[in-house]
Design an enzyme around this catalytic site. Sequence first.
Site, PDB file in Angstrom:
ATOM      1  N   PHE A 129       0.860  -1.188   0.000  1.00 54.55           N
ATOM      2  CA  PHE A 129       0.000   0.000   0.000  1.00 54.55           C
ATOM      3  C   PHE A 129       0.901   1.243   0.000  1.00 54.55           C
ATOM      4  O   PHE A 129       1.803   1.352   0.825  1.00 54.55           O
ATOM      5  CB  PHE A 129      -0.881  -0.032   1.254  1.00 54.55           C
ATOM      6  N   ASP A 198       2.081  -5.038   8.665  1.00 55.20           N
ATOM      7  CA  ASP A 198       0.867  -4.228   8.558  1.00 55.20           C
ATOM      8  C   ASP A 198      -0.308  -5.190   8.390  1.00 55.20           C
ATOM      9  O   ASP A 198      -0.331  -6.000   7.449  1.00 55.20           O
ATOM     10  CB  ASP A 198       1.005  -3.283   7.349  1.00 55.20           C
ATOM     11  N   TYR A 223     -10.991   0.792  10.495  1.00 56.24           N
ATOM     12  CA  TYR A 223     -12.205   1.179   9.756  1.00 56.24           C
ATOM     13  C   TYR A 223     -12.508   0.219   8.617  1.00 56.24           C
ATOM     14  O   TYR A 223     -13.484   0.392   7.921  1.00 56.24           O
ATOM     15  CB  TYR A 223     -12.120   2.625   9.244  1.00 56.24           C
ATOM     16  N   LYS A 224     -11.661  -0.803   8.431  1.00 54.58           N
ATOM     17  CA  LYS A 224     -11.927  -1.802   7.382  1.00 54.58           C
ATOM     18  C   LYS A 224     -12.711  -2.955   8.009  1.00 54.58           C
ATOM     19  O   LYS A 224     -13.853  -2.783   8.398  1.00 54.58           O
ATOM     20  CB  LYS A 224     -10.614  -2.225   6.735  1.00 54.58           C
ATOM     21  N   ARG A 394     -12.141  -5.000  -7.272  1.00 53.08           N
ATOM     22  CA  ARG A 394     -11.849  -5.600  -5.972  1.00 53.08           C
ATOM     23  C   ARG A 394     -13.138  -5.828  -5.188  1.00 53.08           C
ATOM     24  O   ARG A 394     -13.967  -4.922  -5.071  1.00 53.08           O
ATOM     25  CB  ARG A 394     -10.912  -4.643  -5.226  1.00 53.08           C
TER      26      ARG A 394
HETATM   27  C1  LIG Z   1      -5.934   1.026   4.489  1.00 57.65           C
HETATM   28  C2  LIG Z   1      -4.461   0.926   4.617  1.00 57.65           C
HETATM   29  C3  LIG Z   1      -3.724   1.968   5.186  1.00 57.65           C
HETATM   30  C4  LIG Z   1      -4.410   3.225   5.613  1.00 57.65           C
HETATM   31  O1  LIG Z   1      -3.619   4.074   6.342  1.00 57.65           O
HETATM   32  P1  LIG Z   1      -4.254   5.356   7.039  1.00 57.65           P
HETATM   33  O2  LIG Z   1      -3.125   5.985   7.708  1.00 57.65           O
HETATM   34  O3  LIG Z   1      -5.350   4.892   7.935  1.00 57.65           O
HETATM   35  O4  LIG Z   1      -4.856   6.221   5.971  1.00 57.65           O
HETATM   36  C5  LIG Z   1      -2.362   1.795   5.341  1.00 57.65           C
HETATM   37  N1  LIG Z   1      -1.759   0.656   4.935  1.00 57.65           N
HETATM   38  C6  LIG Z   1      -2.452  -0.365   4.377  1.00 57.65           C
HETATM   39  C7  LIG Z   1      -1.748  -1.611   3.969  1.00 57.65           C
HETATM   40  C8  LIG Z   1      -3.824  -0.252   4.190  1.00 57.65           C
HETATM   41  O5  LIG Z   1      -4.500  -1.241   3.631  1.00 57.65           O
END
Ligand SMILES: *Cc1c(COP(=O)(O)O)cnc(C)c1O
Length: 435
Positions: A129, A198, A223-224, A394
């Site tokens: 990400f 992560d 939030y996911k 997705r």
């Molecule tokens: C959703 C996601 C994020 C989001 O990071 P925020 O700081 O909450 O915006 C970071 N890393 C991964 C791998 C994600 O899937």
Amino acid sequence: MTTLQDCQALDAQDPLRPLRDLFTLPPGMIYLDGNSLGAAPRAAAERAATVVQQEWSQGLITSWNAAGWVDLPQRLGNQFAPWIGAGADEVVFTDTTSINLFKVLTAAARLAREDAPQRKKLISERSNFPTDLYIAQSVCAEYGLELVLLEPEEIAAALTPEVAICMLTHVNYRTGAMHDMAAVTAAAHAQGILCVWDLCHSAGAVPVDLKGANADYAVGCSYKYLNGGPGAPAFVWVHPRHADRFWQPLSGWFGHSAPFAFTPGYEPAAGIRRYLCGTQPIVSLSLLQCGLDTYEAARPLGGMAALRTKSLTLTDLFIRLVEERCAGHGLGLATPRDHAARGSQVCLTRDEGAYAIVQALIARGVVGDYRAGSGAAPAAGKGDGGTAHKDILRFGFTPLYIGFEDVWNAVEQLRQVLESGEWRRPEFNQINAVT
Ligand SMILES: *Cc1c(COP(=O)(O)O)cnc(C)c1O
């Protein structure tokens, strides 16, 4: 051939079916985007009213103590810890994933600088990400490390004594491919490398055992899959062997050993509390509690093992139905078929129209999302053949509230969108700010 009746029979036998009633979902919508923003728990509206009308409006400043605001990050961390194989007082919910990643990468970089200054590389995955890579770039610049980006199959050979830190996302946000956390961590540790994981696409979606895998640091999103609400605070975990060794870089007063002593010198709190920085977003944390409570409701119905079984059955069914009912429409599969290598999402590819097809599906009430291709040359040996870098449709399957008939209906809508060619209409080809 799989039939609608087969799907209905699976729903009828599903022990987790009652959990769906814990969520408010718009009637008629099939929500396959819980991996981007989880659904709203039914309890959230009442909780928000209590926090605003009673704890804030009536309790005012006294609510920091009386309503337990002051230790909400730790309390929620303790509630959730068993779902990721963490112990008591090892997890806090605070800040964002990006910020927590900055904290733990900095902590790891300092540890490596002290213990093994000759190690000069931080390795990660090219299709990680992007925010993870952006944060890693800052930390590398600050600590004189080189950021090395790899394809997943190159990681094993890249675990060498020049590497200080291996930073990976457990389940890839684009493809849904999952790393073997225990195996990668063991191989990294054998070379003296620290592992940062992560868990944004794995916490609440797949079994995670941080202590069992002997990981060093972890961060993740709430939030996911955790249904904490838009912008809900993320979590951070540090293995107890590292927890007291370094100050985190954002040395704010909520991470101080005695914040209300108001002393001018920073003294970090013992343990995980030092990973807090400033005043916490209490309204948001309070709503997150409702999301975490939906997991507690799953516990007597079989817990994570039952959620994982259902998730795999849902995703297998989706793949099978797409192959049976949408054949000949140019769809590819970017997600591994192997259960051990897959999270709780399925990603399809198509050379043309991926974005517009997703928009046409949303107009029909089937909500997935689109992720742009990386533009990188597809490497061999991915998914069903070089699909990892293509444009992606997705679909996330949250076993707490998605049913098997939903999967049937989603694929039926996809079939109709492809067969009618309606995705070619101009309104489905306007690119929005958030995809
Ligand atoms: C959703 C996601 C994020 C989001 O990071 P925020 O700081 O909450 O915006 C970071 N890393 C991964 C791998 C994600 O899937």
